[in-house]
Design a protein around this motif. Structure first.
Motif, PDB file in Angstrom:
ATOM      1  N   GLU A 154     -24.204  -8.812 -47.042  1.00  0.00           N
ATOM      2  CA  GLU A 154     -25.330  -8.895 -47.979  1.00  0.00           C
ATOM      3  C   GLU A 154     -26.620  -8.373 -47.351  1.00  0.00           C
ATOM      4  N   GLY A 155     -26.489  -7.595 -46.277  1.00  0.00           N
ATOM      5  CA  GLY A 155     -27.653  -7.005 -45.632  1.00  0.00           C
ATOM      6  C   GLY A 155     -28.248  -7.828 -44.509  1.00  0.00           C
ATOM      7  N   GLU A 156     -27.659  -8.990 -44.198  1.00  0.00           N
ATOM      8  CA  GLU A 156     -28.167  -9.790 -43.083  1.00  0.00           C
ATOM      9  C   GLU A 156     -27.953  -9.004 -41.782  1.00  0.00           C
ATOM     10  N   THR A 157     -28.910  -9.102 -40.894  1.00  0.00           N
ATOM     11  CA  THR A 157     -28.762  -8.449 -39.597  1.00  0.00           C
ATOM     12  C   THR A 157     -29.306  -9.361 -38.511  1.00  0.00           C
ATOM     13  N   GLY A 158     -28.821  -9.171 -37.321  1.00  0.00           N
ATOM     14  CA  GLY A 158     -29.354  -9.903 -36.189  1.00  0.00           C
ATOM     15  C   GLY A 158     -28.702  -9.464 -34.897  1.00  0.00           C
ATOM     16  N   VAL A 159     -29.517  -9.401 -33.854  1.00  0.00           N
ATOM     17  CA  VAL A 159     -28.970  -9.221 -32.513  1.00  0.00           C
ATOM     18  C   VAL A 159     -28.635 -10.628 -32.054  1.00  0.00           C
ATOM     19  N   VAL A 160     -27.359 -10.881 -31.776  1.00  0.00           N
ATOM     20  CA  VAL A 160     -26.930 -12.236 -31.463  1.00  0.00           C
ATOM     21  C   VAL A 160     -26.772 -12.490 -29.969  1.00  0.00           C
ATOM     22  N   ALA A 161     -26.680 -11.418 -29.177  1.00  0.00           N
ATOM     23  CA  ALA A 161     -26.572 -11.565 -27.717  1.00  0.00           C
ATOM     24  C   ALA A 161     -27.043 -10.269 -27.059  1.00  0.00           C
ATOM     25  N   ARG A 162     -27.672 -10.413 -25.915  1.00  0.00           N
ATOM     26  CA  ARG A 162     -28.185  -9.234 -25.208  1.00  0.00           C
ATOM     27  C   ARG A 162     -27.089  -8.385 -24.596  1.00  0.00           C
ATOM     28  N   ASP A 163     -25.947  -8.992 -24.323  1.00  0.00           N
ATOM     29  CA  ASP A 163     -24.844  -8.263 -23.709  1.00  0.00           C
ATOM     30  C   ASP A 163     -23.567  -9.087 -23.866  1.00  0.00           C
ATOM     31  N   LEU A 164     -22.476  -8.551 -23.360  1.00  0.00           N
ATOM     32  CA  LEU A 164     -21.189  -9.207 -23.536  1.00  0.00           C
ATOM     33  C   LEU A 164     -21.117 -10.561 -22.831  1.00  0.00           C
ATOM     34  N   GLY A 165     -21.703 -10.673 -21.650  1.00  0.00           N
ATOM     35  CA  GLY A 165     -21.705 -11.961 -20.949  1.00  0.00           C
ATOM     36  C   GLY A 165     -22.382 -13.043 -21.768  1.00  0.00           C
ATOM     37  N   ASP A 166     -23.535 -12.737 -22.326  1.00  0.00           N
ATOM     38  CA  ASP A 166     -24.219 -13.710 -23.183  1.00  0.00           C
ATOM     39  C   ASP A 166     -23.381 -14.023 -24.421  1.00  0.00           C
ATOM     40  N   PHE A 167     -22.739 -13.006 -24.984  1.00  0.00           N
ATOM     41  CA  PHE A 167     -21.904 -13.226 -26.167  1.00  0.00           C
ATOM     42  C   PHE A 167     -20.768 -14.204 -25.866  1.00  0.00           C
ATOM     43  N   LEU A 168     -20.180 -14.093 -24.688  1.00  0.00           N
ATOM     44  CA  LEU A 168     -19.108 -15.022 -24.319  1.00  0.00           C
ATOM     45  C   LEU A 168     -19.616 -16.460 -24.321  1.00  0.00           C
ATOM     46  N   TRP A 169     -20.830 -16.678 -23.811  1.00  0.00           N
ATOM     47  CA  TRP A 169     -21.395 -18.037 -23.778  1.00  0.00           C
ATOM     48  C   TRP A 169     -21.785 -18.506 -25.182  1.00  0.00           C
ATOM     49  N   LEU A 170     -22.192 -17.585 -26.050  1.00  0.00           N
ATOM     50  CA  LEU A 170     -22.454 -17.921 -27.448  1.00  0.00           C
ATOM     51  C   LEU A 170     -21.178 -18.448 -28.097  1.00  0.00           C
ATOM     52  N   LEU A 171     -20.076 -17.719 -27.907  1.00  0.00           N
ATOM     53  CA  LEU A 171     -18.782 -18.155 -28.441  1.00  0.00           C
ATOM     54  C   LEU A 171     -18.360 -19.499 -27.846  1.00  0.00           C
ATOM     55  N   ALA A 172     -18.546 -19.649 -26.552  1.00  0.00           N
ATOM     56  CA  ALA A 172     -18.148 -20.882 -25.869  1.00  0.00           C
ATOM     57  C   ALA A 172     -18.887 -22.094 -26.430  1.00  0.00           C
ATOM     58  N   ASP A 173     -20.129 -21.882 -26.861  1.00  0.00           N
ATOM     59  CA  ASP A 173     -20.933 -22.985 -27.392  1.00  0.00           C
ATOM     60  C   ASP A 173     -20.607 -23.278 -28.863  1.00  0.00           C
ATOM     61  N   GLY A 174     -19.644 -22.554 -29.432  1.00  0.00           N
ATOM     62  CA  GLY A 174     -19.189 -22.855 -30.779  1.00  0.00           C
ATOM     63  C   GLY A 174     -19.805 -22.015 -31.876  1.00  0.00           C
ATOM     64  N   PHE A 175     -20.461 -20.926 -31.520  1.00  0.00           N
ATOM     65  CA  PHE A 175     -21.074 -20.038 -32.498  1.00  0.00           C
ATOM     66  C   PHE A 175     -20.288 -18.742 -32.587  1.00  0.00           C
TER      67      PHE A 175
END
Length: 181
Positions: free
Chosen positions: A96-117
């Motif tokens: 629906e056009g939503e956008t967002g940078v959710v992590a600065r890099d892959l390492g941060d993305f892994l911790w985002l996933l680990a925290d349940g997001f």
């Protein structure tokens, strides 16, 4: 210049994408369906043109690796010239056009996933009663691939938003996802 091996999942991403994401009826689950491989260049371009409404654009700056239940995509955004995929930011491009940078890099993305997001949960706030449920399996993956980047999902999102403040404010059409940072 794009990395030469940029159509292969980095090992950390491949390992994390092999984990099953539990939607749990949207109450505490993650609305994310990982792909077994990046979308092809042609598939990415077709989607990006449809998403932006501009047939002159291509999707060369994105490596799409998963989607939410509505068809919004999670992708690696190739914004840092000559840097490997693991050092590029992770973005969400919603149906629906939503956008967002959710992590600065892959390492941060892994911790985002680990925290349940997942990417959708990190980029939106549409479900006020939603509660994150940390994932021990993904935490072990994050610890194995990015132990020095341990941080909460809130910190991951804050750092990404701070580094790319104009990304989610980009307008629809040809300027969407422009290199403004």
């Amino acid at each position: 210049m794009k990395p030469a091996d940029d159509r292969q999942f980095p090992a950390a991403l491949a390992t994390a994408m092999a984990v099953r994401f539990d939607y749990a009826d949207g109450k505490t689950g993650v609305d994310f369906e990982p792909f077994p491989a990046f979308l092809s260049a042609a598939e990415t371009t077709d989607w990006f043109q449809a998403w932006t409404g501009n047939s002159e654009l291509d999707g060369n700056d994105f490596r799409v690796f998963g989607q939410d239940g509505t068809g919004g995509y999670a992708a690696i955004w190739l914004i840092r010239p000559s840097r490997p995929l693991a050092e590029q930011p992770i973005v969400f491009l919603g149906s629906e056009g939503e956008t967002g940078v959710v992590a600065r890099d892959l390492g941060d993305f892994l911790w985002l996933l680990a925290d349940g997001f997942g990417p959708w949960e990190a980029a939106t706030s549409y479900e006020p009663d939603w509660k994150a449920r940390p994932n021990p399996e993904l935490a072990a993956i994050a610890e194995g691939f990015a132990p020095h980047q341990r941080r909460s999902a809130a910190a991951v999102i804050e750092l990404a938003t701070r580094e790319f403040p104009n990304y989610s404010k980009a307008s629809a059409g040809p300027t969407r996802c422009s290199r403004t940072s």
